[in-house]
Scaffold this active site. Structure first.
Site, mmCIF file in Angstrom:
data_model
loop_
_atom_site.group_PDB
_atom_site.id
_atom_site.type_symbol
_atom_site.label_atom_id
_atom_site.label_comp_id
_atom_site.label_asym_id
_atom_site.label_seq_id
_atom_site.Cartn_x
_atom_site.Cartn_y
_atom_site.Cartn_z
ATOM 1 N N ASP A 140 -37.293 55.304 3.366
ATOM 2 C CA ASP A 140 -36.981 53.913 3.041
ATOM 3 C C ASP A 140 -36.643 53.795 1.545
ATOM 4 O O ASP A 140 -37.193 52.958 0.828
ATOM 5 C CB ASP A 140 -38.155 52.995 3.427
ATOM 6 C CG ASP A 140 -37.803 51.503 3.242
ATOM 7 O OD1 ASP A 140 -36.604 51.171 3.228
ATOM 8 O OD2 ASP A 140 -38.736 50.678 3.097
ATOM 9 N N ARG A 281 -44.011 46.933 -10.790
ATOM 10 C CA ARG A 281 -43.429 46.138 -9.700
ATOM 11 C C ARG A 281 -44.290 46.342 -8.459
ATOM 12 O O ARG A 281 -44.344 47.444 -7.908
ATOM 13 C CB ARG A 281 -41.996 46.591 -9.428
ATOM 14 C CG ARG A 281 -41.295 45.852 -8.283
ATOM 15 C CD ARG A 281 -39.963 46.526 -8.013
ATOM 16 N NE ARG A 281 -39.138 45.880 -7.007
ATOM 17 C CZ ARG A 281 -39.246 46.065 -5.687
ATOM 18 N NH1 ARG A 281 -40.186 46.841 -5.189
ATOM 19 N NH2 ARG A 281 -38.407 45.469 -4.860
ATOM 20 N N ASP A 283 -44.713 46.149 -4.905
ATOM 21 C CA ASP A 283 -43.798 46.032 -3.776
ATOM 22 C C ASP A 283 -44.451 45.236 -2.649
ATOM 23 O O ASP A 283 -45.623 45.456 -2.310
ATOM 24 C CB ASP A 283 -43.461 47.453 -3.289
ATOM 25 C CG ASP A 283 -42.443 47.444 -2.168
ATOM 26 O OD1 ASP A 283 -41.343 46.912 -2.387
ATOM 27 O OD2 ASP A 283 -42.756 47.950 -1.069
ATOM 28 N N GLU A 325 -43.144 41.355 -6.050
ATOM 29 C CA GLU A 325 -41.869 41.329 -5.327
ATOM 30 C C GLU A 325 -42.059 40.540 -4.030
ATOM 31 O O GLU A 325 -42.146 41.100 -2.949
ATOM 32 C CB GLU A 325 -41.393 42.767 -5.039
ATOM 33 C CG GLU A 325 -39.998 42.838 -4.465
ATOM 34 C CD GLU A 325 -39.940 43.227 -2.984
ATOM 35 O OE1 GLU A 325 -38.861 43.097 -2.398
ATOM 36 O OE2 GLU A 325 -40.965 43.653 -2.417
ATOM 37 N N HIS A 394 -31.264 46.407 -4.814
ATOM 38 C CA HIS A 394 -31.085 47.439 -3.782
ATOM 39 C C HIS A 394 -31.246 46.868 -2.375
ATOM 40 O O HIS A 394 -30.882 47.507 -1.407
ATOM 41 C CB HIS A 394 -32.095 48.559 -4.000
ATOM 42 C CG HIS A 394 -33.508 48.112 -3.734
ATOM 43 N ND1 HIS A 394 -34.176 47.246 -4.564
ATOM 44 C CD2 HIS A 394 -34.342 48.376 -2.700
ATOM 45 C CE1 HIS A 394 -35.368 47.024 -4.065
ATOM 46 N NE2 HIS A 394 -35.507 47.684 -2.936
#
Ligand code: GLC
Length: 649
Positions: A140, A281, A283, A325, A394
């Site tokens: 992923d 970050r 996720d 995020e 992305h």
């Protein structure tokens, strides 16, 4: 509130480490005591009733103390310099780029040689897409991590990362990396042990003997990748059991109701902090707490977990900011900045996903009504926090804003979304965009959009048909989209390749580890011959790069663009124009953008509604003086153009 027994517990923990509490470690100790009550109460909210909650609390305190002990002196000094600046990440000086190391420059050891490129562009903040070990073909894009502490060999090793970070810091740059908190790869050591029947590690995940509970969960949980990974559970034949896998079937959701998981992951947070990360970050934080009968997204406990992480980080690595995020509904995104007592004490930064999608809405419709209808929500962001503003990243573009915002603008929400999806997936007869639908869910009619900034703005089609007017128009659109997000307030994050105008890359279709996921079409492999055309006057690459560079340099010149809660939207005198005023002390900058394909006429009155009426403006984009006219005259903004107008005194 002071808590004596907690103070004693902390004393015990730090005594074992022989800290110099009257000297070098004093500030750390003060922060520890100051945050201890919050840490304890948040921890108890989550684990107070867990049979092993009391056992893991001292371990958490030890993790914090060890993190401080292992932190390099130079990073401690960097922390203090940042603390002295206040909320350093609000500055207009910072411009970011998000990139895949392998697709950008091969390996981490090549990154330092690219610093002059970033410097030329004006980028001083890098988000390195996941670089920790992740199984090829089931990665992923690196978000299925099999070892949180080992850099994947594809990128190099930890020492290459440290070398790159040091080189970046030396150049005054900032580093962001991800922590994939919600799940691990099924090849992570914990998952491997769980598969072998180890109950301790089975408790690290959500594992069920049959479909009874999974069916109940599934009934309320939305599917994230309905095409490539339907449902939220996967049968594991080795255990003969079902595992929760909200994302792909190879991404096992971590069970944060278990304090052992929390403490282990907190230790990982500190491991990254001590690699010298400036912004971490986090996720997919919306997913980190699950509760039967709910969507398992945005639960109050997910916020408590993030707050707990934030309070711990503030003690041992106070210079590291946290980015959540959370790509969720506008009202929900706002909560990641913290609410109530924890306002501005949860995530320091969040993605402005709502506004990103609204920009695409405005570009496709030529109208800014829906964008305006959402602003009352977005403007609630607390002082001391900021956005990552972006046009592309992305991931796919989700039209995640609310139906009522669309309806308030006079559109039918279903038809409006359908139009946008058709427009960007290239199914609309006159649309110049070339993109694709991502994660189409026939049950809910939901779909998101893939495609690069340039292709969605029409460059791919224009170049293929060798249409110079269309090329010019698509470049204008690219710059309009970038400029609108750069000046909005928050950290602009360019997605690598967009500074050059990369169009979609279809090579992913040849790779079985990627072909099921069309987000790869907008994750280019950089061709440095193409990037070097940034210096060839007249080329598309030159036009996009040099203009992007100019936008960054304008931003850096204007203090008022720093995110000090100083954004005011101009009244919508013209539905095709999105205009905002940025101000700081006596400095004012009006930014106006025409999202339509015709000239937009904006009454000069729009500039006079906010305090003293300016008479002279300076357009930083065109480098010209602009005289403010009488109310019955207009500033004429050409199609897809914008002005960055500083008030001259
Ligand atoms: C985040 C990432 C996305 C990934 C998902 C699962 O949303 O941005 O690329 O697929 O998390 O880890």
């Amino acid at each position: 509130m002071y808590n004596h027994s907690l103070h004693q517990l902390i004393n015990q923990v730090v005594e074992e480490k022989s800290f110099d509490l009257a000297g070098a470690d004093q500030l750390f100790f003060t922060r520890f005591i100051a945050n201890a009550t919050a840490i304890q109460s948040l921890y108890n909210e989550l684990y107070g009733n867990h049979p092993r909650g009391a056992e893991y609390f001292p371990k958490l305190l030890e993790t914090i103390a060890a993190a401080h002990q292992n932190r390099e002196q130079i990073l401690k000094e960097r922390d203090e310099a940042k603390l002295d600046k206040g909320n350093w990440f609000l500055s207009n000086d910072i411009t970011g780029m998000s990139l895949y190391v392998d697709r950008f420059c091969g390996k981490l050891d090549q990154l330092p040689s690219k610093l002059p490129y970033f410097n030329d562009l004006g980028v001083n903040f890098l988000h390195l897409m996941p670089i920790f070990e992740s199984p090829a073909g089931e990665s992923d894009g690196g978000y299925a991590v099999s070892n949180f502490r080992k850099v994947d060999e594809r990128f190099g090793n930890l020492s290459d990362l440290t070398t790159a970070r040091k080189a970046m810091h030396k150049e005054g740059m900032y580093l962001m990396i991800d922590i994939v908190l919600n799940h691990t790869s099924h090849r992570h050591e914990w998952a491997v042990k769980a598969k072998q029947g180890d109950h301790k590690y089975q408790d690290f995940f959500y594992i069920f003997p049959d479909r009874v509970l999974p069916d109940q969960y599934d009934a309320a949980m939305p599917e994230i990748f309905p095409e490539s990974a339907p449902g939220s559970f996967t049968f594991n034949p080795e255990m003969g059991k079902w595992v929760m896998t909200v994302f792909h079937n190879y991404q096992w959701d971590l069970n944060y109701t278990n304090p052992a998981v929390f403490v282990a992951m907190m230790d990982t947070v500190f491991f990254y902090a001590n690699l010298g990360v400036d912004i971490l970050r986090i996720d997919a934080p919306a997913f980190i707490w699950k509760q039967l009968g709910t969507t398992c997204q945005n639960l109050p406990q997910a916020h408590s977990l993030l707050r707990l992480i934030k309070q711990c980080v503030q003690v041992a690595a106070p210079g590291m900011a946290l980015l959540g995020e959370a790509i969720v509904a506008p009202k929900e995104i706002m909560k990641y900045f913290g609410t109530g007592l924890y306002t501005a004490r949860e995530c320091d930064v969040a993605y402005n996903a709502t506004h990103m999608a609204l920009q695409w809405d405005a570009l496709a419709t030529g109208e800014t009504k829906v964008m305006m209808a959402a602003q009352h929500e977005i403007l609630q962001k607390p002082f001391g926090t900021t956005w990552i503003n972006y046009t592309r990243c992305h991931d796919d573009i989700g039209l995640g804003y609310d139906d009522y915002m669309i309806e308030q603008s006079g559109y039918n929400a279903f038809e409006h979304r359908k139009y946008l999806k058709e427009y960007y997936s290239g199914n609309h007869s006159y649309s110049p965009a070339v993109g694709a639908l991502f994660s189409v869910n026939p049950k809910t009619n939901d779909a998101r959009i893939s495609g690069s900034l340039a292709s969605l703005c029409g460059l791919e089609k224009a170049v293929n048909s060798n249409d110079s007017a269309a090329i010019r128009s698509s470049i204008n659109k690219i710059l309009l989209m970038q400029a609108h997000s750069f000046f909005l307030g928050g950290l602009p994050m360019i997605f690598y390749g967009d500074e050059i105008g990369y169009t979609n890359d279809y090579s992913y279709l040849q790779d079985s580890g990627k072909s099921y996921d069309n987000r790869w079409m907008h994750r280019p492999i950089i061709d440095w011959n193409k990037n070097n055309k940034k210096s060839e006057e007249g080329s598309v690459e030159y036009q996009v790069f040099q203009s992007t560079k100019k936008l960054i340099s304008i931003r850096r010149k204007l203090d008022a663009i720093g995110d000090y809660k100083n954004l005011t939207w101009l009244s919508p005198h013209n539905n095709h124009v999105a205009g905002y005023l940025r101000s700081k002390d006596d400095k004012k900058v009006y930014c106006v953008f025409n999202f339509s394909d015709s000239d937009a006429y904006l009454t000069w009155f729009a500039f006079k509604e906010h305090g003293a009426a300016p008479s002279k403006l300076y357009d930083h984009w065109r480098d010209i003086d602009v005289q403010v006219g009488p109310d019955h005259e207009y500033l004429i903004i050409p199609p897809y153009q914008f002005f960055i107008l500083e008030v001259k005194h």
